[in-house]
Design a protein around this motif. Structure first.
Motif, PDB file in Angstrom:
ATOM      1  N   MET A   1       0.683  -1.295  -0.190  1.00  0.00           N
ATOM      2  CA  MET A   1      -0.021  -0.081  -0.020  1.00  0.00           C
ATOM      3  C   MET A   1       0.960   1.311  -0.025  1.00  0.00           C
ATOM      4  O   MET A   1       0.323   2.255  -0.145  1.00  0.00           O
ATOM      5  CB  MET A   1      -0.808  -0.140   1.363  1.00  0.00           C
ATOM      6  CG  MET A   1      -1.904  -1.331   1.562  1.00  0.00           C
ATOM      7  SD  MET A   1      -3.296  -1.087   0.317  1.00  0.00           S
ATOM      8  CE  MET A   1      -4.258   0.065   1.234  1.00  0.00           C
ATOM      9  N   SER A   2       2.038   1.098   0.147  1.00  0.00           N
ATOM     10  CA  SER A   2       3.207   2.223   0.435  1.00  0.00           C
ATOM     11  C   SER A   2       4.407   1.819  -0.173  1.00  0.00           C
ATOM     12  O   SER A   2       4.931   0.783  -0.001  1.00  0.00           O
ATOM     13  CB  SER A   2       3.119   2.789   1.640  1.00  0.00           C
ATOM     14  OG  SER A   2       3.723   1.890   2.414  1.00  0.00           O
ATOM     15  N   PRO A   3       5.272   2.760  -0.691  1.00  0.00           N
ATOM     16  CA  PRO A   3       6.657   2.403  -0.833  1.00  0.00           C
ATOM     17  C   PRO A   3       7.419   1.734   0.414  1.00  0.00           C
ATOM     18  O   PRO A   3       8.291   0.955   0.180  1.00  0.00           O
ATOM     19  CB  PRO A   3       7.202   3.859  -1.193  1.00  0.00           C
ATOM     20  CG  PRO A   3       6.115   4.735  -1.950  1.00  0.00           C
ATOM     21  CD  PRO A   3       4.906   4.096  -1.176  1.00  0.00           C
ATOM     22  N   TYR A   4       7.154   2.391   1.628  1.00  0.00           N
ATOM     23  CA  TYR A   4       7.536   1.882   2.737  1.00  0.00           C
ATOM     24  C   TYR A   4       7.220   0.310   2.802  1.00  0.00           C
ATOM     25  O   TYR A   4       8.127  -0.655   2.950  1.00  0.00           O
ATOM     26  CB  TYR A   4       7.130   2.362   3.886  1.00  0.00           C
ATOM     27  CG  TYR A   4       7.366   1.632   5.454  1.00  0.00           C
ATOM     28  CD1 TYR A   4       8.782   1.802   5.788  1.00  0.00           C
ATOM     29  CD2 TYR A   4       6.537   1.068   5.974  1.00  0.00           C
ATOM     30  CE1 TYR A   4       9.011   0.955   6.867  1.00  0.00           C
ATOM     31  CE2 TYR A   4       6.742   0.426   7.065  1.00  0.00           C
ATOM     32  CZ  TYR A   4       7.934   0.359   7.476  1.00  0.00           C
ATOM     33  OH  TYR A   4       8.361  -0.602   8.581  1.00  0.00           O
ATOM     34  N   GLY A   5       5.960   0.030   2.794  1.00  0.00           N
ATOM     35  CA  GLY A   5       5.593  -1.496   2.705  1.00  0.00           C
ATOM     36  C   GLY A   5       6.465  -2.087   1.830  1.00  0.00           C
ATOM     37  O   GLY A   5       6.836  -3.059   1.918  1.00  0.00           O
TER      38      GLY A   5
END
Length: 350
Positions: free
Chosen positions: A159-163
């Motif tokens: 859901m995010s670049p971090y994930g």
């Protein structure tokens, strides 16, 4: 004898903790030193301070070795490992960690979280002992279809670049283990909060906090005018997002147990995965109410729109960590929040 047992003879080499002055890293250094391990910390101080070293020393009576290195600099990583050939294991925390920021600045996250991991693994796998603990995240599950989330839950599109950096990181480690002597444990944490009971170390984000609890404590302290609650239209009991909030000291202790498992060659696969959480979900409003109860402070908050990259709910099934690692959380949500408030008051001299 310590609670986890004395480290076995022959396994007393250095444990490298990257990002070891950060929130989870510093608490893990404390627990490692309490168990008799020698620790060397590498940190680039991008979201931490050398003052943390003094806090660690006040708790444990010993200051860990510290080197200020940016792990994105390949030559610096090579030089470090060439100097420290007696490292027995690495616990890798060094990474950027805010979901919202990663959406706004994806290239920073890919560079910091992926490049550093690759450079460390390239050097670690040259050593006789390649034991590696990876700081992963429940974000790899995306919005899981079933609660609580087990380690067998499908890895969803991030859901995010971090994930995504955590998913890619896990893949890099798994692929590396197939062609080297690397033994790794992937620890997928849920939401770490709280501080050491001594209030000598805790969560101290530089700038505006990206995580809920430091924003709560800073708002209660008057440093922030109000707390934003991102969305109250989620399909949950009160409309706010649900997470599994785990006391950081409980989380830190799991890293020591995991490292001991690798050092004692108790792992059954070259890469093992464990969820680390409490097994209980709490909504944002429940966390606010719990904090108000333990602190006696009324929080000024307002409901705003949902934040991009956030999911509805996530809480852990911890059966695997409980049975195989023999690890369980000890602290309640209220105890964790009380420790965070004690820490906030101490650093503001209140």
């Amino acid at each position: 004898m310590s609670s986890l047992g004395v480290p076995p003879s022959g396994a007393r080499g250095l444990i490298l903790v990257t990002g070891g002055l950060g929130f989870i890293g510093s608490h893990t250094v404390v627990e490692l030193q309490n168990e008799g391990y020698e620790v060397i910390v590498v940190d680039n101080l991008s979201n931490s301070s050398t003052e943390v070293l003094n806090g660690i020393e006040r708790i444990t009576g010993k200051k860990p070795i510290f080197e200020n290195i940016d792990l994105r600099e390949k030559a610096a990583v090579q030089n470090f490992f060439a100097t420290h050939t007696d490292i027995s294991g690495v616990i890798h925390f060094a990474a950027s960690k805010a979901v919202g920021e990663s959406v706004e600045n994806p290239l920073l996250y890919y560079e910091n979280n992926i490049s550093a991991l690759i450079y460390v693994l390239q050097e670690l796998t040259k050593l006789p002992a390649a034991n590696f603990i990876f700081s992963s995240s429940c974000t790899v599950y995306g919005q899981a279809e079933k609660m609580p989330i087990t380690e067998n839950a499908p890895i969803q599109t991030a859901m995010s670049p971090y994930g995504n950096t955590k998913q890619i990181g896990e893949e890099i480690i798994t692929d590396t283990s197939k062609v080297s002597a690397l033994n790794a444990i992937l620890l997928r944490y849920f939401n770490p909060i709280g501080a050491h009971e001594s209030a000598e170390i805790g969560e101290l984000p530089l700038g505006v906090p990206q995580n809920l609890v430091p924003f709560i404590t800073q708002t209660a302290m008057g440093l922030r005018q109000e707390l934003s609650v991102y969305g109250n239209d989620y399909p949950t009991s009160d409309g706010t997002a649900v997470r599994d909030y785990i006391h950081v000291v409980d989380l830190a202790k799991a890293h020591v147990i995991a490292m001991q498992r690798l050092l004692n060659k108790k792992n059954t696969d070259s890469v093992e995965t464990f969820n680390l959480g409490t097994g209980k979900g709490s909504s944002v409003l429940e966390v606010i109410q719990s904090f108000e109860k333990v602190s006696g402070q009324k929080l000024n908050y307002k409901i705003v729109g949902r934040r991009e990259g956030d999911i509805t709910e996530a809480y852990a099934n911890t059966d695997k960590a409980n049975s195989i690692l023999g690890w369980k959380t000890q602290s309640s949500l209220e105890e964790a929040l009380a420790s965070a408030w004690k820490w906030e008051k101490k650093i503001r001299n209140k």
